[in-house]
Scaffold this motif. Sequence first.
Motif, PDB file in Angstrom:
ATOM      1  N   LEU A  74       0.460   2.926  -3.875  1.00  0.00           N
ATOM      2  CA  LEU A  74      -0.517   1.906  -3.535  1.00  0.00           C
ATOM      3  C   LEU A  74       0.175   0.572  -3.283  1.00  0.00           C
ATOM      4  CD1 LEU A  74      -1.765   3.841  -5.998  1.00  0.00           C
ATOM      5  CD2 LEU A  74      -3.782   2.461  -5.535  1.00  0.00           C
ATOM      6  N   GLY A  75      -0.299  -0.150  -2.268  1.00  0.00           N
ATOM      7  CA  GLY A  75       0.285  -1.452  -1.977  1.00  0.00           C
ATOM      8  C   GLY A  75      -0.015  -1.856  -0.552  1.00  0.00           C
ATOM      9  N   GLY A  76       0.907  -2.647   0.008  1.00  0.00           N
ATOM     10  CA  GLY A  76       0.745  -3.099   1.378  1.00  0.00           C
ATOM     11  C   GLY A  76       2.004  -3.800   1.843  1.00  0.00           C
ATOM     12  N   GLY A  77       2.122  -3.980   3.136  1.00  0.00           N
ATOM     13  CA  GLY A  77       3.222  -4.746   3.686  1.00  0.00           C
ATOM     14  C   GLY A  77       4.578  -4.123   3.458  1.00  0.00           C
ATOM     15  N   HIS A  78       5.595  -4.997   3.360  1.00  0.00           N
ATOM     16  CA  HIS A  78       6.977  -4.529   3.261  1.00  0.00           C
ATOM     17  C   HIS A  78       7.267  -3.867   1.916  1.00  0.00           C
ATOM     18  CE1 HIS A  78       7.960  -6.333   7.078  1.00  0.00           C
ATOM     19  NE2 HIS A  78       7.509  -7.510   6.672  1.00  0.00           N
ATOM     20  N   GLY A  79       6.583  -4.291   0.859  1.00  0.00           N
ATOM     21  CA  GLY A  79       6.810  -3.685  -0.445  1.00  0.00           C
ATOM     22  C   GLY A  79       6.424  -2.224  -0.467  1.00  0.00           C
ATOM     23  N   LEU A  80       5.230  -1.905   0.052  1.00  0.00           N
ATOM     24  CA  LEU A  80       4.809  -0.511   0.114  1.00  0.00           C
ATOM     25  C   LEU A  80       5.718   0.281   1.035  1.00  0.00           C
ATOM     26  CD1 LEU A  80       2.835   1.774  -0.530  1.00  0.00           C
ATOM     27  CD2 LEU A  80       1.400   0.958   1.356  1.00  0.00           C
ATOM     28  N   SER A  81       6.137  -0.309   2.151  1.00  0.00           N
ATOM     29  CA  SER A  81       7.035   0.390   3.076  1.00  0.00           C
ATOM     30  C   SER A  81       8.328   0.787   2.379  1.00  0.00           C
ATOM     31  CB  SER A  81       7.343  -0.503   4.283  1.00  0.00           C
ATOM     32  OG  SER A  81       6.176  -0.750   5.041  1.00  0.00           O
ATOM     33  N   ALA A  82       8.867  -0.109   1.544  1.00  0.00           N
ATOM     34  CA  ALA A  82      10.091   0.209   0.809  1.00  0.00           C
ATOM     35  C   ALA A  82       9.876   1.377  -0.132  1.00  0.00           C
ATOM     36  CB  ALA A  82      10.562  -1.022   0.036  1.00  0.00           C
ATOM     37  N   SER A  83       8.738   1.379  -0.814  1.00  0.00           N
ATOM     38  CA  SER A  83       8.442   2.456  -1.751  1.00  0.00           C
ATOM     39  C   SER A  83       8.268   3.786  -1.019  1.00  0.00           C
ATOM     40  CB  SER A  83       7.168   2.113  -2.535  1.00  0.00           C
ATOM     41  OG  SER A  83       7.116   2.782  -3.766  1.00  0.00           O
ATOM     42  N   LEU A  84       7.580   3.767   0.117  1.00  0.00           N
ATOM     43  CA  LEU A  84       7.356   4.994   0.883  1.00  0.00           C
ATOM     44  C   LEU A  84       8.655   5.538   1.463  1.00  0.00           C
ATOM     45  CD1 LEU A  84       4.087   4.022   2.786  1.00  0.00           C
ATOM     46  CD2 LEU A  84       4.291   5.523   0.793  1.00  0.00           C
ATOM     47  N   ALA A  85       9.516   4.641   1.961  1.00  0.00           N
ATOM     48  CA  ALA A  85      10.799   5.084   2.512  1.00  0.00           C
ATOM     49  C   ALA A  85      11.637   5.785   1.454  1.00  0.00           C
ATOM     50  CB  ALA A  85      11.562   3.891   3.080  1.00  0.00           C
ATOM     51  N   ALA A  86      11.460   5.380   0.193  1.00  0.00           N
ATOM     52  CA  ALA A  86      12.172   6.045  -0.892  1.00  0.00           C
ATOM     53  C   ALA A  86      11.477   7.346  -1.296  1.00  0.00           C
ATOM     54  CB  ALA A  86      12.265   5.106  -2.096  1.00  0.00           C
ATOM     55  N   LEU A  87      10.174   7.293  -1.469  1.00  0.00           N
ATOM     56  CA  LEU A  87       9.438   8.451  -1.986  1.00  0.00           C
ATOM     57  C   LEU A  87       9.464   9.638  -1.024  1.00  0.00           C
ATOM     58  CD1 LEU A  87       6.407   6.544  -3.530  1.00  0.00           C
ATOM     59  CD2 LEU A  87       8.081   7.918  -4.796  1.00  0.00           C
ATOM     60  N   ARG A  88       9.479   9.375   0.289  1.00  0.00           N
ATOM     61  CA  ARG A  88       9.494  10.502   1.228  1.00  0.00           C
ATOM     62  C   ARG A  88      10.791  11.290   1.162  1.00  0.00           C
ATOM     63  NH1 ARG A  88      12.560   9.576   5.818  1.00  0.00           N
ATOM     64  NH2 ARG A  88      12.899   7.404   6.468  1.00  0.00           N
ATOM     65  N   ARG A  89      11.800  10.716   0.520  1.00  0.00           N
ATOM     66  CA  ARG A  89      13.070  11.420   0.348  1.00  0.00           C
ATOM     67  C   ARG A  89      13.032  12.415  -0.814  1.00  0.00           C
ATOM     68  NH1 ARG A  89      14.405   6.800   3.086  1.00  0.00           N
ATOM     69  NH2 ARG A  89      16.419   6.766   4.181  1.00  0.00           N
ATOM     70  N   ILE A  90      12.019  12.298  -1.685  1.00  0.00           N
ATOM     71  CA  ILE A  90      12.018  13.158  -2.873  1.00  0.00           C
ATOM     72  C   ILE A  90      10.769  14.011  -3.006  1.00  0.00           C
ATOM     73  CG2 ILE A  90      13.598  11.684  -4.163  1.00  0.00           C
ATOM     74  CD1 ILE A  90      11.240  10.508  -5.638  1.00  0.00           C
ATOM     75  N   THR A  91       9.767  13.820  -2.131  1.00  0.00           N
ATOM     76  CA  THR A  91       8.601  14.687  -2.165  1.00  0.00           C
ATOM     77  C   THR A  91       7.992  14.789  -0.772  1.00  0.00           C
ATOM     78  OG1 THR A  91       6.428  15.095  -3.165  1.00  0.00           O
ATOM     79  CG2 THR A  91       7.017  12.800  -2.760  1.00  0.00           C
ATOM     80  N   GLY A  92       7.439  15.946  -0.486  1.00  0.00           N
ATOM     81  CA  GLY A  92       6.735  16.161   0.765  1.00  0.00           C
ATOM     82  C   GLY A  92       5.242  16.045   0.604  1.00  0.00           C
ATOM     83  N   ASP A  93       4.779  15.701  -0.593  1.00  0.00           N
ATOM     84  CA  ASP A  93       3.347  15.579  -0.881  1.00  0.00           C
ATOM     85  C   ASP A  93       3.070  14.133  -1.272  1.00  0.00           C
ATOM     86  OD1 ASP A  93       0.704  15.950  -1.576  1.00  0.00           O
ATOM     87  OD2 ASP A  93       1.054  17.899  -2.505  1.00  0.00           O
ATOM     88  N   LEU A  94       2.941  13.289  -0.280  1.00  0.00           N
ATOM     89  CA  LEU A  94       2.915  11.844  -0.481  1.00  0.00           C
ATOM     90  C   LEU A  94       1.734  11.229   0.268  1.00  0.00           C
ATOM     91  CD1 LEU A  94       4.266   9.192  -1.428  1.00  0.00           C
ATOM     92  CD2 LEU A  94       5.778   9.349   0.564  1.00  0.00           C
ATOM     93  N   THR A  95       0.993  10.378  -0.432  1.00  0.00           N
ATOM     94  CA  THR A  95      -0.139   9.670   0.164  1.00  0.00           C
ATOM     95  C   THR A  95       0.003   8.186  -0.107  1.00  0.00           C
ATOM     96  OG1 THR A  95      -1.622  11.562  -0.166  1.00  0.00           O
ATOM     97  CG2 THR A  95      -2.646   9.425   0.223  1.00  0.00           C
ATOM     98  N   ALA A  96      -0.144   7.377   0.943  1.00  0.00           N
ATOM     99  CA  ALA A  96      -0.146   5.926   0.802  1.00  0.00           C
ATOM    100  C   ALA A  96      -1.581   5.432   0.854  1.00  0.00           C
ATOM    101  CB  ALA A  96       0.668   5.286   1.926  1.00  0.00           C
ATOM    102  N   VAL A  97      -1.950   4.592  -0.109  1.00  0.00           N
ATOM    103  CA  VAL A  97      -3.263   3.942  -0.118  1.00  0.00           C
ATOM    104  C   VAL A  97      -3.008   2.452   0.096  1.00  0.00           C
ATOM    105  CG1 VAL A  97      -5.349   3.472  -1.436  1.00  0.00           C
ATOM    106  CG2 VAL A  97      -4.219   5.704  -1.640  1.00  0.00           C
TER     107      VAL A  97
ATOM    108  N   GLY B  84       3.950  12.307   5.199  1.00  0.00           N
ATOM    109  CA  GLY B  84       2.943  11.904   4.234  1.00  0.00           C
ATOM    110  C   GLY B  84       1.693  11.434   4.948  1.00  0.00           C
ATOM    111  N   ARG B  85       0.713  11.038   4.155  1.00  0.00           N
ATOM    112  CA  ARG B  85      -0.595  10.624   4.674  1.00  0.00           C
ATOM    113  C   ARG B  85      -0.825   9.158   4.365  1.00  0.00           C
ATOM    114  NH1 ARG B  85      -6.546  13.204   3.012  1.00  0.00           N
ATOM    115  NH2 ARG B  85      -7.511  12.916   5.089  1.00  0.00           N
ATOM    116  N   VAL B  86      -1.515   8.448   5.256  1.00  0.00           N
ATOM    117  CA  VAL B  86      -1.828   7.035   5.071  1.00  0.00           C
ATOM    118  C   VAL B  86      -3.337   6.858   5.080  1.00  0.00           C
ATOM    119  CG1 VAL B  86      -1.647   4.727   6.059  1.00  0.00           C
ATOM    120  CG2 VAL B  86       0.340   6.245   6.075  1.00  0.00           C
ATOM    121  N   LEU B  87      -3.855   6.181   4.043  1.00  0.00           N
ATOM    122  CA  LEU B  87      -5.284   5.959   3.904  1.00  0.00           C
ATOM    123  C   LEU B  87      -5.557   4.484   3.599  1.00  0.00           C
ATOM    124  CD1 LEU B  87      -6.094   8.954   1.518  1.00  0.00           C
ATOM    125  CD2 LEU B  87      -6.628   8.844   3.962  1.00  0.00           C
TER     126      LEU B  87
END
Length: 350
Positions: free
Chosen positions: A38-61, A152-155
């Motif tokens: 959960l988040g927005g902007g560049h902070g969430l982008s940083a988290s997603l860029a990391a998380l997609r490297r360790i799981t294929g079941d990822l959702t951004a809110v 991953g999915r974006v909502l």
Amino acid sequence: MTGRTSRLRRVRRLVPGRTTRGPEGRTKRGAQPKVVALGGGHGLSASLAALRRITGDLTAVVTVADDGGSSGRLRDELGVLPPGDLRKALAALCGDDDWGQTWARVIKHRFTSEGDLHDHAVGNLLIVALWEQLGDPVQALDLVGKLLGAHGRVLPMSAVPLELQALVRGHDPAEPGALSTVRGQATVALTPGEVQSVHVVPEDPPAVPEAVAAVLDADWVVLGPGSWFSSVIPHLLVPELLEALQETKARRVLSLNLAPQPGETDGFSPQRHLEVLARHAPKLALDVVLADEAAVPDRESLTDAAKRLGAAVELAPVAAPDGSPTHDPELLAAAYDRIFRMHGRIGPWR
């Protein structure tokens, strides 16, 4: 029964059966963790860029309170959700292959002209066009993700565009002690004053049901990093989403920023970030607080603040090696992976 409680119960019925879970709701060994960020902007982008490297079941809110730049213009002109933070999240989920990196560049591309298209991002226009074609924001974002090959999915967090309002001390430098209400995410993010609290208008916005269902179905929920008052805390101001965060069986990790943000959190210590979050959501408990070890001058105070939220502190080198206050995707991925293994209910995910 309140209307909000009945809505949340209806959302629970949307949560699919957990085929990867064994006895006591635990994820089976070898299964990937279901992670919601959960988040927005560049902070969430940083988290997603990391998380997609360790799981294929990822959702951004993603927050939907942006009112500046291309997003603000589209929001004002067409009455749509601001697409900018959603676009950034989709770009962060693009793969490292040629297809993913090409599309990431395309949707981030901004026009430069003397006309009305100046500074509009291609991805914003694509998202809004699909919203108008399909009439369903979630379906449209899923289609963009499919086109990009997103990992991953974006909502959106809410089904309606929100206005962020903040109570700020000293917004007018001529009156440093005066309290005033500042309206708009872009203005709040750049205020020279001290933000005391934030709220959203409308005050009881509807959550996107798929976002609530994802939180309830997750193994891990990651909140932050990002602009504290304008990207992180707004998720706690959507009642159904906050209730889901409080009731989910997922473990909750809060990822702190590497440095205070000029204007919004000037002078904030790491522990003050936790105190501010607790004031906005006093019933929300956490499991882990992640911080860069070089950004924590007072570990004892941070540990005490985290304990009051029920959380342990994990310190790890997650900053980019160039010295900028940005997270390194590989280092952040390693930190998340270690947290998931050490603080999860079962052994290795992979």
